[in-house]
Motif scaffolding. Structure first.
Motif, PDB file in Angstrom:
ATOM      1  N   MET A 160       0.456  -1.231   0.040  1.00  0.00           N
ATOM      2  CA  MET A 160       0.028  -0.477  -0.201  1.00  0.00           C
ATOM      3  C   MET A 160       1.198   1.431   0.393  1.00  0.00           C
ATOM      4  O   MET A 160       1.976   1.500   0.805  1.00  0.00           O
ATOM      5  N   ARG A 161       0.238   2.455  -0.928  1.00  0.00           N
ATOM      6  CA  ARG A 161       1.218   3.351  -0.795  1.00  0.00           C
ATOM      7  C   ARG A 161       0.924   4.340   0.549  1.00  0.00           C
ATOM      8  O   ARG A 161      -0.355   4.285   0.918  1.00  0.00           O
ATOM      9  N   LYS A 162       1.940   5.602   0.326  1.00  0.00           N
ATOM     10  CA  LYS A 162       1.349   6.210   1.564  1.00  0.00           C
ATOM     11  C   LYS A 162       0.293   6.956   1.362  1.00  0.00           C
ATOM     12  O   LYS A 162       0.240   7.608  -0.193  1.00  0.00           O
ATOM     13  N   LYS A 163      -0.177   7.807   2.572  1.00  0.00           N
ATOM     14  CA  LYS A 163      -1.417   8.673   2.462  1.00  0.00           C
ATOM     15  C   LYS A 163      -0.325  10.278   2.510  1.00  0.00           C
ATOM     16  O   LYS A 163      -0.832  10.237   3.259  1.00  0.00           O
ATOM     17  N   ILE A 164      -1.069  11.036   1.577  1.00  0.00           N
ATOM     18  CA  ILE A 164      -0.638  12.355   1.658  1.00  0.00           C
ATOM     19  C   ILE A 164      -1.485  13.078   1.245  1.00  0.00           C
ATOM     20  O   ILE A 164      -2.917  12.785   0.580  1.00  0.00           O
ATOM     21  N   MET A 165      -2.130  14.229   2.146  1.00  0.00           N
ATOM     22  CA  MET A 165      -3.440  15.326   2.124  1.00  0.00           C
ATOM     23  C   MET A 165      -3.260  16.522   1.288  1.00  0.00           C
ATOM     24  O   MET A 165      -2.026  16.987   2.323  1.00  0.00           O
ATOM     25  N   ILE A 166      -4.267  16.790   0.640  1.00  0.00           N
ATOM     26  CA  ILE A 166      -3.826  17.984  -0.043  1.00  0.00           C
ATOM     27  C   ILE A 166      -4.857  19.197   0.276  1.00  0.00           C
ATOM     28  O   ILE A 166      -5.745  18.721  -0.344  1.00  0.00           O
TER      29      ILE A 166
END
Ligand code: SF4
Length: 347
Positions: free
Chosen positions: A1-7
C-alpha cells in the motif's frame, strides 16, 4: 500500500480513488483569469489544480486565489527556492519542484524545513527532457532506469531532512519510457505516484498517447493521481482524464456510451441516430451505461447488459431497461424513447 498524502483535505495514495489533476495556462498573477479557469476546471471534474509560479507576483497572488476556490492548489516552481518559500507563506497546499534545480543542498534543506513546518507536501517531478547530465551520461540517455534513479535520489535529498510528505512523478513524451520508468519506481518506493505522458501534443493524438500510457499503468494498479498534458484549453485535459479513468474502470463518472461500428446487418440509419443521441445526452456526473446496437446479433446482449439500451431491427427498435425489453418503437422514435429512459434513470 502506498503512503497517503493529504492535500487540502483531498487524499492522494493509500488506496484512495485516483485523483484528476490539471494545470492552469493563465498568467498566475492575473487572479481573476486564474480563478475563472480553476472554476471551469472544477466543473469539468478537476480535483487538484496546479499553476506555475515563475515570479514573486505569482507567489503573491496565491492567497487571493486560494480565498476564491476550495480546490487544492499546487505551485509549480523551478530554480528559485525563495519562490517556494513565498508560496508556502501565502498558503499553498502543495509544491511541485525538482530538488535538482532548486539551488543546492542548503536550499533544499531550508525548503524542506519550511514545508514541514507548514504541513505542505512536495511533489518531486522528474522529466525526461531535463534529466541530470551525469545520469544521461551513465545510462546513455533518458532511460526508464535513469529517470527512476533521478526521482529516488531527489526524494533522498528531502528524506535527509526528515521530510517524507512526498509524491513522485516521472514523465516522458515517449510512452514506453514513461510506463517502464513508473513501473520501476512503483517497485522501489511506497510514495504516491502522479502519472502522465508529458508534452503529449493536442487533440486526439494527445488523448491516444495519454490513454495508452496512463491507462496501461492504471490497469496494473499504478498511479494515484493523473494528468493529461494537452496543448490548449486545460478543460479538455480533464475531460480526457475522465475518459481514461472510465475506460480503465478505475473510476466512473458520467454516461458511458456503447455503440456498435455498424455493418451490412444494421437496421435503419443507426449512425445518424446514435450521433443524435450522443449530442442530446444530458450532462451528468452520475454513472450510467447506455447501449446503441445495430442488429439482433450482439444488440440484445449488449443492450441487456447496459442500464438502458436499444437494439435496431429491420423495421423497429427494441428498447431495454435493466435487462428487460420494455418497448418496440419505429426507428425515427428511437432517439426520443432512449433519451426518455436515460432521463428516468438520472435523479
Ligand atoms: Fe453489425 Fe450487428 Fe455487430 Fe452492429 S451489432 S456491427 S449491426 S453485427
Amino acid at each position: 500500500m502506498r503512503k497517503k498524502i493529504m492535500i487540502r483535505g483531498t487524499p492522494v495514495g493509500g488506496g484512495e480513488p485516483v485523483v484528476v489533476q490539471s494545470m492552469c495556462n493563465t498568467k498566475t498573477a492575473d487572479v481573476d483569469a486564474t480563478v475563472a479557469q480553476i472554476r471551469r476546471l472544477e466543473r469539468a471534474g478537476c480535483e487538484i489544480v496546479r499553476f506555475a509560479v515563475p515570479d514573486i507576483e505569482s507567489a503573491e497572488a496565491i492567497g487571493d486565489i486560494k480565498a476564491r476556490t476550495k480546490l487544492p492548489l499546487v505551485a509549480d516552481i523551478h530554480f528559485d527556492h525563495r519562490l517556494a518559500i513565498a508560496a508556502i507563506e501565502k498558503g499553498i497546499d502543495k509544491l511541485r519542484i525538482n530538488p535538482g534545480n532548486i539551488g543546492g543542498q542548503l536550499k533544499v534543506r531550508e525548503l524542506a524545513r519550511a514545508a514541514k513546518e507548514a504541513g505542505v507536501p512536495i511533489r518531486i517531478g522528474v522529466n525526461a527532457g531535463s534529466l541530470e547530465k551525469a545520469l544521461l551520461k551513465r545510462y546513455g540517455g533518458p532511460t526508464a532506469e535513469a529517470l527512476a534513479e533521478s526521482a529516488l535520489s531527489h526524494a533522498a535529498l528531502l528524506e535527509a531532512e526528515g521530510f517524507e510528505d512526498i509524491v513522485l512523478s516521472i514523465k516522458a513524451s515517449d510512452v514506453r519510457t514513461m510506463v517502464e520508468a513508473n513501473r520501476a519506481l512503483a517497485e522501489r518506493c511506497d510514495y504516491p505516484l502522479h502519472i502522465g505522458v508529458t508534452e503529449a501534443g493536442s487533440g486526439i493524438d494527445c488523448e491516444v498517447k495519454s490513454a495508452v500510457g496512463i491507462g496501461t499503468l492504471l490497469m496494473e494498479g499504478i498511479g494515484d493521481t493523473i494528468r493529461v498534458s494537452m496543448t490548449g484549453d486545460p478543460v479538455r485535459e480533464v475531460r480526457a482524464a475522465w475518459r481514461i479513468l472510465n475506460a480503465s474502470g478505475v473510476r466512473r463518472r458520467g454516461i458511458e456510451l456503447i455503440s456498435c461500428p455498424t455493418c451490412a446487418r444494421t437496421g435503419g440509419d443507426m449512425v445518424k441516430i446514435a450521433a443524435e443521441i450522443k449530442r442530446r445526452l444530458p450532462k451528468t456526473n452520475q454513472t450510467l451505461k447506455v447501449a446503441i446496437m445495430g442488429c439482433a446479433v450482439n444488440g440484445p446482449g449488449e443492450a441487456r447488459e447496459a442500464d438502458v439500451g436499444v437494439a435496431f431491427g429491420p423495421t423497429k427498435c427494441v428498447l431495454f431497461s435493466h435487462g428487460k425489453v420494455i418497448a418496440s418503437v419505429p426507428h425515427d422514435k428511437a432517439a426520443d424513447a432512449l433519451l426518455e429512459q436515460i432521463r428516468l434513470r438520472l435523479t
